[in-house]
Design an enzyme around this catalytic site. Structure first.
Site, short mmCIF file in Angstrom:
data_model
loop_
_atom_site.label_atom_id
_atom_site.label_comp_id
_atom_site.label_asym_id
_atom_site.label_seq_id
_atom_site.Cartn_x
_atom_site.Cartn_y
_atom_site.Cartn_z
N ILE A 170 0.86 -1.23 0.02
CA ILE A 170 -0.02 -0.05 0.00
C ILE A 170 0.96 1.22 0.09
O ILE A 170 1.69 1.36 0.80
CB ILE A 170 -0.89 -0.01 1.11
CG1 ILE A 170 -1.87 -1.23 1.18
CG2 ILE A 170 -1.70 1.38 1.29
CD1 ILE A 170 -2.78 -1.28 -0.08
N LYS A 219 -3.46 6.23 3.97
CA LYS A 219 -4.74 7.12 4.26
C LYS A 219 -5.56 7.20 2.93
O LYS A 219 -6.67 7.00 3.18
CB LYS A 219 -4.16 8.37 4.50
CG LYS A 219 -5.27 9.50 5.04
CD LYS A 219 -4.58 10.97 5.09
CE LYS A 219 -3.83 11.14 6.46
NZ LYS A 219 -3.61 12.69 7.01
N THR A 220 -4.90 7.33 1.93
CA THR A 220 -6.00 7.56 0.67
C THR A 220 -6.18 6.14 0.17
O THR A 220 -7.58 6.13 -0.03
CB THR A 220 -4.94 8.22 -0.33
OG1 THR A 220 -3.76 7.47 -0.62
CG2 THR A 220 -4.67 9.43 -0.17
N GLY A 225 -4.17 -3.57 -7.68
CA GLY A 225 -5.34 -2.76 -7.81
C GLY A 225 -6.20 -2.89 -6.66
O GLY A 225 -6.19 -3.63 -5.77
N GLY A 253 -9.28 -0.24 -6.52
CA GLY A 253 -10.72 0.54 -6.48
C GLY A 253 -11.64 -0.25 -6.43
O GLY A 253 -12.86 -0.15 -5.97
N GLU A 254 -11.57 -1.48 -7.34
CA GLU A 254 -12.76 -2.22 -7.60
C GLU A 254 -12.86 -3.28 -6.54
O GLU A 254 -14.04 -3.57 -6.19
CB GLU A 254 -12.43 -3.23 -9.02
CG GLU A 254 -11.68 -2.40 -10.00
CD GLU A 254 -12.39 -1.39 -10.74
OE1 GLU A 254 -13.57 -1.24 -10.78
OE2 GLU A 254 -11.51 -0.16 -11.10
#
Ligand code: FES
Ligand code: FES
Lengths: 211, 747
Positions: free
Chosen positions: B638, B642-643, B711, B713-714
């Site tokens: 990672i 935070k994001t 990844g 996001g998904e």
């Protein structure tokens, strides 16, 4: 289906901005002009100027501490005035229907959905937008807390969230997470940064500063 | 790898580099650029669903004050690329995309059929209401349920039987039917709309007759540049696309839509910059959606809980003019160790607009069916759902028969179960209460390919020791610029506050669409490559400034804090600024590209997530409250906790919407959406979302990319909706197989 021939290469039928405004009889009665004068006015293209004078309403607003003397159409929303005429684009349009909170500003210190109110209704009032929240280079504590807690992703709902968050504390509605969630539910964040926003508000509220 | 900086920068929860702009209102989105002589546009949607426009009456609109033009198929200039350009609006896989004002045909309700240009927004809005149309109306078909028998195999699968969309069989078809314990069920996923907070917007400007600039809400400046260059027969470099800030997109910026072309046509015709912002109702039919999908799953297991067969059929909605496809059945092929798996994927063309991938595309829809069916079968077996998944865990990809690049799903299951308090879960539905509320626990697994594409990044190391990077990539919200600064910082050895990462401009080096959870892997790898190239350059020039670097090799040097030093004798060092100075250079300017190598194809690369949910269900009102969520992700290393954590929270929030409220409904008598704003189409608000705990395995996967990322996001949303549905079952004993789980379905 075959494409129809282009009827109109000089497409801008209304190329001259003249509106034949004064030739319309209903309006003539309204402004008590004789038809001859009206036609003459139209021919001399005075109608645009006259129309503007009739259509626009003078308005004084204090926006982020600056006095503005304006002349605007009465149908202009406070949101569109800010974004399109004053170029204060920090205030966002997310729905234009009072359903998302992206357009939240403060009017005389109270949160207001700027898409849902006409600018002319606020003559003489004080408007604060996100651009006016910081003290010069020094961020407002809520702005700083949003950064620290990452209370946003795309940032589009953020100005509205921050303006609402400040008001939420001022109203005394930030005493628990549940209460914050309830009183912030008018501000949608489609990116879903909600927990971080709640954390930011909680921290600022606990900080006890007069915001 | 430079371990010193590694620990300091990657993984550090650095505040967003563009955060200040976002919290002060300084960030500029596509409708917020002030260009001289700018005029305003409003699109007019069709009010019929299918047919032809007989006539356009724009007289009243043209007489209206301030109106400059009313443009429709009757008078629009010809778009030169239309004739020979089959796919200006890729990526949907086939058919003819919809072209703005191309002819008089209406394909769906709400199709943009005219655009009104005026000097102010109010005048354009008013005049738009004055344009009148006469139509020849045809009978339309929009009802999915009535027509689902007419689903067809996508063209791509017809042409290529190896396509991932083609019918897939492993072992014996429908073997589940003979298993000791079986379940069979149908699942319905309604149409969902991305509805990012920023309305789709474009400001189009023709600098000269053959030079176009657009400030456009898109997920890729380069793909958009390509699309419009093709469409207008222009050299690519004559089209400039700027997308510095994107107010959310979730997929709907992966396609260029007719309204964009409409604004470009208008700008050309009125010879002034044109600004167009869609209205919220337009977001339901002009810029894509997650398609209505019907699924059927049959699954069987031996009495001891080994899956013996899965059959999964999915039919998704598409338009009549474009084939839209997604990987709805993918997770079924690779997630569980079943010897027999069959999947069938079909699409159903209706008189609607084309869908577009929405966060966790296909996979999120498919996971709803698969992960609910897993829960149903576990229940039928009287097995704990976690134990059931562990019993069918795969140590290699059963579809591709390849080893996983990395897979830490077991760790995710363990941590998540502990953090949610899974041990408190009652095996019997309805067994737990909190006051008058029924309490239930559920979980769902998500997966998505750990993709990486090709990209290039420019790096300019300046004489003052700062460095500027440029990439055409966009940032729709995850914090791309921030992650890139962190990656660059680690790899070039310069502190984050001396690094600028510029993005969202097609003048910058190549980057694909921001989509498919591939941005960090793709663009980050190019950042690393550029940093390495700059370091090589520094090494060759270093001896001019410090002779003792003359024979030094790359691996003998530490690049840190703006200087090079010898690992063995750290006192021998030289700063980057000094190297530039002694070589009489004002900067080092390098563009480097990076793409995945063949070696990585020897592995199956996926990210994994597990979502654990605790719900409270009110037995009288049927209200469902998501009370607690724990999400664990195996997304490699990672970069910024935070994001990344925020991204997970956001995905879970989207999943809560999918599970409990989002439902775009068409009135089939008219073929028109009756949900058209946030009053009708509900998305989660503050009150719907509890604190969401997120955990990362945080172990690098260097097969995917040099940073070790996968990844995120998904997988943040994939598996959330079934976790909620399973929790609702655990609370109530009611299996809701049609989303969203609204109170009426529970009482
Ligand atoms: S824009 Fe005002 S509430 Fe949405
Ligand atoms: S940050 Fe994107 S909508 Fe809230």
């Amino acid at each position: 289906m075959k494409k129809k021939p282009n009827k109109n290469t000089d497409i801008i039928v209304h190329n001259d901005s003249r509106r034949d405004f004064l030739k319309q009889s209903t309006l003539l009665t309204g402004i008590a002009l004789t038809p001859e004068i009206a036609v003459k006015a139209a021919e001399n293209q005075w109608d645009e100027k006259l129309a503007e004078a009739i259509e626009k309403i003078p308005l004084k607003l204090e926006i982020n501490g600056i006095q503005k003397t304006l002349s605007i159409e009465p149908r202009v929303t406070l949101l569109d005035l800010l974004r399109e005429q004053l170029h204060l684009t920090g205030t966002k349009k997310g729905c234009d229907y009072g359903q998302c909170g992206a357009c939240t500003v403060h009017v005389n210190g109270t949160r207001v959905l700027s898409c849902l109110t006409l600018a002319v209704m606020h003559d003489g009032e004080k408007i604060t937008t996100i651009e006016g929240l910081a003290n010069g280079d020094e961020l407002h504590p809520m702005q700083a807390a949003f950064m620290k807690h990452d209370g946003f992703q795309c940032g589009y709902c953020t100005p509205g969230q921050i303006m609402s968050a400040v008001a939420c504390i001022r109203e005394g509605h930030a005493n628990s997470e549940t209460e914050i969630r309830e009183y912030m539910s008018g501000n949608i964040c489609r990116c879903g940064a909600y927990p971080n926003i709640v954390n930011a508000i909680t921290e600022v509220n606990k900080g006890g500063k007069n915001i | 790898m430079n371990k010193l900086f590694f620990d300091k920068v990657i993984g550090d929860p650095l505040n967003r580099v563009d955060g200040r702009m976002k919290v002060t209102g300084a960030a500029k989105y596509s409708a917020e650029y002030q260009l001289p002589n700018l005029v305003h546009a409003v699109v007019v949607p069709s009010t019929i669903t299918k047919g032809r426009i007989k006539s356009v009456d724009s007289k009243a609109a043209l007489r209206s004050p301030g109106v400059l033009a009313v443009i429709s198929h009757e008078n629009a200039i010809k778009v030169p690329g239309n004739a020979d350009n089959e796919h200006p609006t890729e990526p949907p896989t086939g058919g003819q995309p919809l072209r703005a004002f191309y002819n008089n045909k209406v394909y769906f309700n709400g199709q943009p059929i005219a655009i009104v240009i005026a000097d102010t927004l109010e005048r354009a809005q008013y005049a738009a209401g004055l344009v009148k149309f006469e139509y020849d109306q045809d009978k339309h078909v929009t009802d999915f349920e009535l027509n689902k028998g007419k689903g067809v195999l996508p063209e791509k699968a017809k042409k290529d039987p190896k396509s991932s969309l083609a019918d897939y069989d492993r072992g014996v078809v429908d073997a589940y039917k003979t298993a000791a314990v079986t379940v069979e069920a149908e699942y319905i996923h309604p149409t969902e709309v991305h509805n990012p907070m920023e309305l789709q917007a474009i400001t189009a400007y023709w600098e000269t007759d053959d030079k176009l600039t657009v400030y456009d809400k898109v997920q890729g400046t380069k793909p958009t540049q390509q699309a419009f260059a093709k469409e207008w027969n222009l050299p690519v470099q004559n089209v400039k696309v700027i997308s510095e800030f994107v107010g959310g997109a979730f997929g709907n910026g992966l396609h260029n839509w007719p309204h964009e072309t409409a604004a470009i046509i208008a700008a050309k015709m009125v010879k002034r910059p044109v600004k167009l912002m869609l209205r919220r109702e337009h977001m339901f039919y002009m810029v894509g959606y997650r398609p209505y999908t019907w699924q059927q799953i049959g699954m069987g297991a031996s009495a001891d809980g080994k899956i013996t067969g899965i059959s999964h059929i999915a039919i998704g909605q598409t338009s009549t003019y474009e084939e839209f496809t997604e990987s709805t059945v993918q997770q079924t092929k690779m997630m569980y160790a079943s010897p027999n798996v069959s999947t069938r994927y079909r699409i159903l063309p209706l008189d609607v607009s084309t869908p577009i991938w929405m966060r966790g595309p296909g996979e999120a829809t498919g996971a709803f069916a698969l992960e609910c069916a897993m829960d149903e079968l576990a229940f039928a077996l009287n097995m704990d759902p976690i134990q059931f998944r562990l019993a069918n865990y795969t140590d290699e990809d059963p579809e591709k028969k390849l080893p996983w690049s990395t897979k830490y799903l077991k760790e995710c299951l363990e941590v998540g179960a502990e953090k949610i308090g899974w041990s408190k879960r009652s095996m019997k539905p309805g067994g737990l209460r909190a006051g008058e509320w029924l309490v239930g626990y559920g979980m769902g697994v998500g997966t998505f390919g750990a993709h990486r594409g090709a990209a290039a990044v420019r790096g300019r190391l300046l004489a003052n020791g700062t460095i500027i990077f440029q990439s055409a990539v966009t940032d729709i919200g995850p914090g791309t610029g921030t992650a890139m600064v962190q990656i660059a910082s680690e790899h070039i050895g310069i502190a984050p506050d001396k690094i600028t990462f510029q993005l969202g401009n097609s003048d910058f080096p190549q980057a694909p669409n921001q989509g498919g959870s591939a941005t960090v892997a793709t663009v980050g790898s190019a950042v690393v490559a550029t940093c390495n190239a700059i370091k090589e350059k520094l090494l060759t020039m270093a001896p001019t400034a410090e002779k003792r670097f003359a024979n030094a090799k790359m691996e003998e040097i530490l690049f840190d804090n703006g200087q090079m030093s010898l690992l063995k004798s750290p006192s021998i060092k030289v700063s980057y600024t000094n190297i530039l100075k002694k070589n009489s250079l004002t900067e080092i300017d390098i563009i480097q590209d990076a793409k995945p190598d063949d070696e990585s194809n020897k592995y199956s690369k996926y990210s994994f997530s597990v979502h654990f949910v605790q719900v409270h269900v009110h037995p009288t009102t049927g209200q469902v409250k998501v009370n607690k969520v724990v999400t664990c992700a195996d997304a490699g290393k990672i970069v910024n906790k935070k994001t990344a954590g925020n991204q997970l929270i956001g995905g879970v929030t989207g999943g809560i919407g999918m599970a409990l409220m989002e439902d775009a409904i068409i009135d089939h008598r008219f073929g028109r959406y009756i949900t058209k704003d946030f009053a009708d189409y509900h998305v989660p608000v503050h009150a719907d979302v509890p604190q969401i705990e997120v955990y990362f395995v945080d172990k690098p996967d260097y097969i995917v990319d040099p940073m070790g990322t996968k990844g995120l996001g998904e997988i943040a949303i994939i598996g959330v909706a079934p976790a909620v549905a399973n929790a609702v079952f655990n609370a109530t004993g009611k299996r809701i197989r049609q989303l969203p789980i609204t109170p009426d379905k529970l009482i």
